[in-house]
Design an enzyme around this catalytic site. Structure first.
Site, PDB file in Angstrom:
ATOM      1  N   LYS A 280       0.990  -1.348  -0.003  1.00 25.82           N
ATOM      2  CA  LYS A 280      -0.022  -0.004  -0.032  1.00 25.82           C
ATOM      3  C   LYS A 280       0.791   1.369   0.174  1.00 25.82           C
ATOM      4  O   LYS A 280       0.364   2.153  -0.627  1.00 25.82           O
ATOM      5  CB  LYS A 280      -0.857   0.108   1.058  1.00 25.82           C
ATOM      6  CG  LYS A 280      -0.472   0.023   2.395  1.00 25.82           C
ATOM      7  CD  LYS A 280      -1.743  -0.328   3.629  1.00 25.82           C
ATOM      8  CE  LYS A 280      -1.195  -0.389   4.853  1.00 25.82           C
ATOM      9  NZ  LYS A 280       0.246  -0.766   5.192  1.00 25.82           N
TER      10      LYS A 280
ATOM     11  N   ARG B  96      -5.875   2.414  11.707  1.00 23.93           N
ATOM     12  CA  ARG B  96      -5.515   1.095  12.067  1.00 23.93           C
ATOM     13  C   ARG B  96      -6.161   0.316  13.106  1.00 23.93           C
ATOM     14  O   ARG B  96      -6.188  -0.813  13.162  1.00 23.93           O
ATOM     15  CB  ARG B  96      -4.109   0.893  12.431  1.00 23.93           C
ATOM     16  CG  ARG B  96      -2.869   0.464  11.218  1.00 23.93           C
ATOM     17  CD  ARG B  96      -1.722   0.589  12.062  1.00 23.93           C
ATOM     18  NE  ARG B  96      -0.623  -0.242  11.160  1.00 23.93           N
ATOM     19  CZ  ARG B  96      -0.169   0.170  10.209  1.00 23.93           C
ATOM     20  NH1 ARG B  96      -0.241   1.589   9.725  1.00 23.93           N
ATOM     21  NH2 ARG B  96       0.999  -0.712   9.793  1.00 23.93           N
TER      22      ARG B  96
ATOM     23  N   ARG C  62      12.500  -6.208   1.502  1.00 21.32           N
ATOM     24  CA  ARG C  62      12.166  -4.877   1.463  1.00 21.32           C
ATOM     25  C   ARG C  62      13.452  -4.042   1.846  1.00 21.32           C
ATOM     26  O   ARG C  62      13.899  -4.454   2.655  1.00 21.32           O
ATOM     27  CB  ARG C  62      10.815  -4.850   2.311  1.00 21.32           C
ATOM     28  CG  ARG C  62      10.511  -3.416   2.283  1.00 21.32           C
ATOM     29  CD  ARG C  62       9.140  -2.929   2.540  1.00 21.32           C
ATOM     30  NE  ARG C  62       8.517  -3.096   3.969  1.00 21.32           N
ATOM     31  CZ  ARG C  62       7.709  -2.628   4.250  1.00 21.32           C
ATOM     32  NH1 ARG C  62       6.642  -2.369   3.347  1.00 21.32           N
ATOM     33  NH2 ARG C  62       7.171  -2.819   5.877  1.00 21.32           N
TER      34      ARG C  62
ATOM     35  N   ARG D  67      14.580  -2.395   7.386  1.00 21.89           N
ATOM     36  CA  ARG D  67      13.780  -1.838   8.504  1.00 21.89           C
ATOM     37  C   ARG D  67      13.880  -2.890   9.603  1.00 21.89           C
ATOM     38  O   ARG D  67      13.584  -4.265   9.303  1.00 21.89           O
ATOM     39  CB  ARG D  67      12.320  -1.662   8.443  1.00 21.89           C
ATOM     40  CG  ARG D  67      11.954  -0.194   7.792  1.00 21.89           C
ATOM     41  CD  ARG D  67      10.649   0.084   7.232  1.00 21.89           C
ATOM     42  NE  ARG D  67       9.633  -0.456   8.033  1.00 21.89           N
ATOM     43  CZ  ARG D  67       8.458  -0.478   7.728  1.00 21.89           C
ATOM     44  NH1 ARG D  67       8.099   0.149   6.670  1.00 21.89           N
ATOM     45  NH2 ARG D  67       7.514  -0.828   8.505  1.00 21.89           N
TER      46      ARG D  67
ATOM     47  N   ARG E  83       3.387  -8.260  13.338  1.00 21.46           N
ATOM     48  CA  ARG E  83       2.483  -7.176  12.849  1.00 21.46           C
ATOM     49  C   ARG E  83       1.163  -7.839  11.992  1.00 21.46           C
ATOM     50  O   ARG E  83       0.420  -7.034  12.105  1.00 21.46           O
ATOM     51  CB  ARG E  83       3.502  -6.387  11.868  1.00 21.46           C
ATOM     52  CG  ARG E  83       4.434  -5.644  12.571  1.00 21.46           C
ATOM     53  CD  ARG E  83       5.621  -5.288  11.739  1.00 21.46           C
ATOM     54  NE  ARG E  83       5.305  -4.469  10.719  1.00 21.46           N
ATOM     55  CZ  ARG E  83       6.062  -4.053   9.561  1.00 21.46           C
ATOM     56  NH1 ARG E  83       7.099  -4.937   9.312  1.00 21.46           N
ATOM     57  NH2 ARG E  83       5.585  -3.406   8.666  1.00 21.46           N
TER      58      ARG E  83
HETATM   59  P1  ADP Z   1       3.516  -1.374   7.324  1.00 15.63           P
HETATM   60  O1  ADP Z   1       2.264  -0.872   6.561  1.00 15.63           O
HETATM   61  O2  ADP Z   1       4.249  -2.023   6.526  1.00 15.63           O
HETATM   62  O3  ADP Z   1       3.211  -2.055   8.834  1.00 15.63           O
HETATM   63  P2  ADP Z   1       3.976   1.086   8.717  1.00 15.63           P
HETATM   64  O4  ADP Z   1       5.089   2.034   7.936  1.00 15.63           O
HETATM   65  O5  ADP Z   1       2.606   1.575   7.761  1.00 15.63           O
HETATM   66  O6  ADP Z   1       4.121  -0.229   8.046  1.00 15.63           O
HETATM   67  O7  ADP Z   1       3.957   1.182  10.178  1.00 15.63           O
HETATM   68  C1  ADP Z   1       5.062   0.627  10.790  1.00 15.63           C
HETATM   69  C2  ADP Z   1       4.510   0.777  12.314  1.00 15.63           C
HETATM   70  O8  ADP Z   1       4.386   2.050  12.633  1.00 15.63           O
HETATM   71  C3  ADP Z   1       3.458  -0.030  12.746  1.00 15.63           C
HETATM   72  O9  ADP Z   1       3.920  -1.591  12.864  1.00 15.63           O
HETATM   73  C4  ADP Z   1       3.324   0.622  14.126  1.00 15.63           C
HETATM   74  O10 ADP Z   1       3.979  -0.039  15.356  1.00 15.63           O
HETATM   75  C5  ADP Z   1       3.338   1.974  13.923  1.00 15.63           C
HETATM   76  N1  ADP Z   1       2.077   2.554  13.329  1.00 15.63           N
HETATM   77  C6  ADP Z   1       2.076   3.190  12.038  1.00 15.63           C
HETATM   78  N2  ADP Z   1       0.728   3.721  11.843  1.00 15.63           N
HETATM   79  C7  ADP Z   1      -0.185   3.481  12.918  1.00 15.63           C
HETATM   80  C8  ADP Z   1      -1.129   3.773  13.170  1.00 15.63           C
HETATM   81  N3  ADP Z   1      -2.142   4.246  12.513  1.00 15.63           N
HETATM   82  N4  ADP Z   1      -1.569   3.348  14.429  1.00 15.63           N
HETATM   83  C9  ADP Z   1      -0.631   2.830  15.591  1.00 15.63           C
HETATM   84  N5  ADP Z   1       0.501   2.435  14.989  1.00 15.63           N
HETATM   85  C10 ADP Z   1       1.116   2.699  14.014  1.00 15.63           C
END
Ligand code: ADP
Ligand code: ZN
Length: 217
Positions: free
Chosen positions: A18, A93, A128, A161, A172
């Site tokens: 995404k 989320r 990645r 990462r 996750r």
């Molecule tokens: P991915 O979509 O690949 O999991 P992201 O970059 O979107 O990676 O998110 C990485 C981390 O950042 C998540 O695992 C979480 O810990 C935190 N995070 C990101 N967006 C949110 C959110 N909307 N609510 C809570 N935690 C978030």
């Protein structure tokens, strides 16, 4: 916010692609991508107050508390570059975050759900890479840079990462299924959900995604 603003949300499991699709759409339609993950990673790298608070959650694959995230999103959406539209990547989320967003009255054009099976996600995440300097994301097989070591955009060094470690990825995905997947029904009920089946090739997923967005215009 203008009447015709394109307000998109990209939804899907971690590693479903995404973020990549959001970046492509952002360039194509001239609207900013707001990635909560990227904002948190920047804050962690800069060791700001937010970063110090978020680090433990992000590195273990847990979610950062709702009120922190909602605060980040509200102030980011109030910035000038969002007035003609925006793409939310990685927000909301949880149901609480979705409800808090609804309360702002900003509204959405569509929620694009990119679907990929868990097994494929786990293999994919191991390839990645992210640019240490500008945060652009690549993949050793599906979206390689010219030399597989440096960023095509800025020449920065590519790194893995820490939360892409297989054990953390598993956590996750569990968090995704329990906390985030219920949002699919939430947006389906509102008539906003558009499903894109993630394809093997990045360009094929992009074509499907663009088709869905064009149908909204
Ligand atoms: P991915 O979509 O690949 O999991 P992201 O970059 O979107 O990676 O998110 C990485 C981390 O950042 C998540 O695992 C979480 O810990 C935190 N995070 C990101 N967006 C949110 C959110 N909307 N609510 C809570 N935690 C978030
Ligand atoms: Zn870069």
């Amino acid at each position: 916010m203008s009447e015709k603003a394109l307000k998109l949300m990209f939804f899907g499991a971690p590693g479903a692609g995404k973020g990549t699709q959001a970046e492509i759409a952002s360039e194509r339609y001239g609207i900013p991508t707001i990635s909560t993950g990227a904002i948190l990673r920047e804050a962690i790298a800069a060791k700001t107050e937010l970063g110090v608070l978020a680090a433990g959650y992000v590195e273990s694959g847990a979610l950062v508390p709702d009120e922190v995230i909602v605060g980040i999103i509200k102030s980011r959406l109030a910035e000038d570059d969002c007035k003609n539209g925006f793409i939310l990547d990685g927000f909301p989320r949880t149901l609480a975050q979705a409800r808090a967003f609804d309360e702002t009255g900003i509204g959405l054009t569509a929620v694009i759900d990119i679907e990929v099976e868990d097994e494929r996600i786990i293999t994919r995440m191991s390839g990645r890479r992210v640019c240490r300097d500008c945060g652009a994301t690549y993949h050793t097989v599906y979206n390689p840079t010219k030399d597989n070591e440096h960023c095509d955009a800025c020449g920065g060094e590519l790194i893995c990462r820490r939360d892409d470690d297989p054990e953390v990825v598993k956590h996750r995905l569990e968090t995704y299924h329990s906390e985030t997947e219920p949002l699919r029904a939430y947006y389906e009920e509102k008539g906003l959900l558009r499903v894109v089946i993630g394809q093997e090739k990045l360009e094929d997923t992009t074509a499907l995604t663009v088709g869905v967005i064009e149908a909204c215009l």
